[in-house]
Design an enzyme around this catalytic site. Structure first.
Site, PDB file in Angstrom:
ATOM      1  N   ASP A  65       0.794  -1.149  -0.104  1.00 29.60           N
ATOM      2  CA  ASP A  65       0.009   0.104  -0.042  1.00 29.60           C
ATOM      3  C   ASP A  65       0.934   1.243  -0.065  1.00 29.60           C
ATOM      4  O   ASP A  65       1.647   1.354   1.007  1.00 29.60           O
ATOM      5  CB  ASP A  65      -0.937   0.040   1.306  1.00 29.60           C
ATOM      6  CG  ASP A  65      -2.059   1.241   1.385  1.00 29.60           C
ATOM      7  OD1 ASP A  65      -1.571   2.310   0.596  1.00 29.60           O
ATOM      8  OD2 ASP A  65      -2.828   1.146   2.060  1.00 29.60           O
ATOM      9  N   ASN A  92       2.541   3.068 -10.781  1.00 33.43           N
ATOM     10  CA  ASN A  92       1.159   3.004 -11.183  1.00 33.43           C
ATOM     11  C   ASN A  92       0.078   3.355 -10.426  1.00 33.43           C
ATOM     12  O   ASN A  92      -0.696   3.783 -10.776  1.00 33.43           O
ATOM     13  CB  ASN A  92       1.119   1.660 -11.992  1.00 33.43           C
ATOM     14  CG  ASN A  92      -0.463   1.317 -12.405  1.00 33.43           C
ATOM     15  OD1 ASN A  92      -0.744   1.969 -13.426  1.00 33.43           O
ATOM     16  ND2 ASN A  92      -1.140   0.720 -11.853  1.00 33.43           N
ATOM     17  N   TYR A 178      -7.305  15.384  -8.527  1.00 35.41           N
ATOM     18  CA  TYR A 178      -6.750  14.391  -9.584  1.00 35.41           C
ATOM     19  C   TYR A 178      -5.597  15.181 -10.356  1.00 35.41           C
ATOM     20  O   TYR A 178      -4.489  14.920 -10.379  1.00 35.41           O
ATOM     21  CB  TYR A 178      -7.801  13.640 -10.311  1.00 35.41           C
ATOM     22  CG  TYR A 178      -7.168  12.729 -11.201  1.00 35.41           C
ATOM     23  CD1 TYR A 178      -6.705  11.375 -10.719  1.00 35.41           C
ATOM     24  CD2 TYR A 178      -6.869  12.879 -12.580  1.00 35.41           C
ATOM     25  CE1 TYR A 178      -5.981  10.538 -11.460  1.00 35.41           C
ATOM     26  CE2 TYR A 178      -6.172  11.815 -13.323  1.00 35.41           C
ATOM     27  CZ  TYR A 178      -6.061  10.750 -12.914  1.00 35.41           C
ATOM     28  OH  TYR A 178      -5.433   9.801 -13.734  1.00 35.41           O
ATOM     29  N   LYS A 182      -1.365  15.169 -10.404  1.00 35.45           N
ATOM     30  CA  LYS A 182      -0.458  14.537 -11.527  1.00 35.45           C
ATOM     31  C   LYS A 182       0.359  15.473 -12.106  1.00 35.45           C
ATOM     32  O   LYS A 182       1.394  15.013 -12.457  1.00 35.45           O
ATOM     33  CB  LYS A 182      -1.435  14.031 -12.590  1.00 35.45           C
ATOM     34  CG  LYS A 182      -2.198  12.690 -12.489  1.00 35.45           C
ATOM     35  CD  LYS A 182      -1.399  11.616 -12.050  1.00 35.45           C
ATOM     36  CE  LYS A 182      -2.261  10.266 -11.843  1.00 35.45           C
ATOM     37  NZ  LYS A 182      -1.577   9.085 -11.464  1.00 35.45           N
ATOM     38  N   THR A 213     -10.913   1.113 -17.620  1.00 33.23           N
ATOM     39  CA  THR A 213     -10.857   0.710 -16.317  1.00 33.23           C
ATOM     40  C   THR A 213     -11.764   0.934 -15.252  1.00 33.23           C
ATOM     41  O   THR A 213     -12.557   1.848 -15.503  1.00 33.23           O
ATOM     42  CB  THR A 213      -9.352   1.038 -15.689  1.00 33.23           C
ATOM     43  OG1 THR A 213      -9.362   2.686 -15.250  1.00 33.23           O
ATOM     44  CG2 THR A 213      -8.165   0.905 -16.694  1.00 33.23           C
TER      45      THR A 213
END
Ligand code: NAP
Length: 255
Positions: A65, A92, A178, A182, A213
């Site tokens: 984790d 990833n 998000y 990134k 996904t």
């Protein structure tokens, strides 16, 4: 024969129990690498590793984790004890923060009303988790003749693309969680690359595209296998390959 092909390469993929990470793990194993499948759920990690072995790959699950320093350290210890070094690290593992909603369509990420705890959780995984895993694995990567680090980012990281009023992101909702996480990952990619280039460690970021996904409730257009290809390409760069770069399948992505 190149330096890279004279020994059995070992790769660790975080968040490899499903989605893009699982696809990358399968493709690296198909190239002949020993793949360590990082997963926070040991059972699902073992299932994914077993699936890779079923098709002839060499895969081993490790509980990892990225937000839990104890599991990060334990994973590094296991990789060291079992393999003695690491050649490829694929950072990833990532979350959108919005459940199974396409991150750019998530109303709960709009900056003026965002829940700061959600932003913190997203940064904890997508940014701080990358630092934790990378630093735990660096001593093992330094033992490789050709170490490669690939950070799985997103087109949403690109300030050039997202600030263009006529660009492809104008139709999407702004995000305080998000997308900025990134973008921070892009900055980290460059800083690690700058520190590590003198040691021959190549560090790059990848935008996999819009991929089918769980993270977007399977609204993505690309398959996991298609998305994995650019990640694998950067994981297998030659000694003269890029570092401090940001790439999609189509080529360089503007920062
Ligand atoms: P996914 O199917 O939801 O897979 C995410 C993976 O990350 C899962 O294995 C998940 O584990 C793992 N993960 C999440 N938090 C973690 C943690 N704290 N520690 C360890 N593992 C953790 O999503 P995906 O689409 O494959 O995403 C993979 C990467 O691609 C992410 O970094 C994402 O931001 C990026 N990306 C995806 C797209 C897209 O269109 N899908 C586009 C751009 C970028 P669990 O199964 O335990 O939750």
């Amino acid at each position: 024969m190149s330096e890279q092909s004279t020994h059995q390469r070992v790769a660790l993929v975080t968040g490899a129990n499903k989605g893009i990470g699982r696809g990358v793990a399968g493709q690296l194993a198909a190239l002949g690498m020993t793949v360590v499948v990082g997963a926070r759920d040991p059972l699902r990690g073992e299932e994914a590793a077993a699936a890779v072995r079923t098709v002839g790959g060499d895969a081993h699950a490790v509980t990892l984790d990225v937000t839990d320093q104890a599991t990060v350290q334990e994973a590094a210890k296991q990789v060291e004890e079992r393999f003695g070094r690491l050649d490829v690290l694929i950072n990833n593992a990532g979350i959108t923060g919005s459940g199974q909603v396409s991150p750019e369509d998530a109303h709960d990420q709009v900056p003026s009303s965002v829940d700061l705890d959600m932003v913190r959780a997203v940064f904890e995984t997508n940014v701080f988790g990358v630092i934790a895993v990378t630093n735990a694995m660096l001593p093992l990567l330094r033992r490789s003749p050709a170490p490669r680090i690939v950070n799985v980012s997103s087109h949403a990281a690109s300030l050039t693309l997202t600030s263009d009023p006529d660009g492809p992101f104008t139709a999407l909702l702004p995000s305080a969680a998000y997308a900025p996480s990134k973008t921070a990952l892009s900055a980290l990619t460059v800083q690690y690359a700058n520190e590590l280039r003198k040691h021959g460690i190549l560090v790059n970021a990848v935008a996999p595209g819009f991929v089918d996904t769980d993270s977007n409730n399977h609204t993505g257009l690309l398959t996991v296998a298609q998305a994995a290809e650019v990640v694998v390409r950067l994981a297998t760069l030659g000694a003269d390959g890029a570092t401090a770069g940001f790439f999609s399948e189509e080529g360089p992505v503007p920062w």
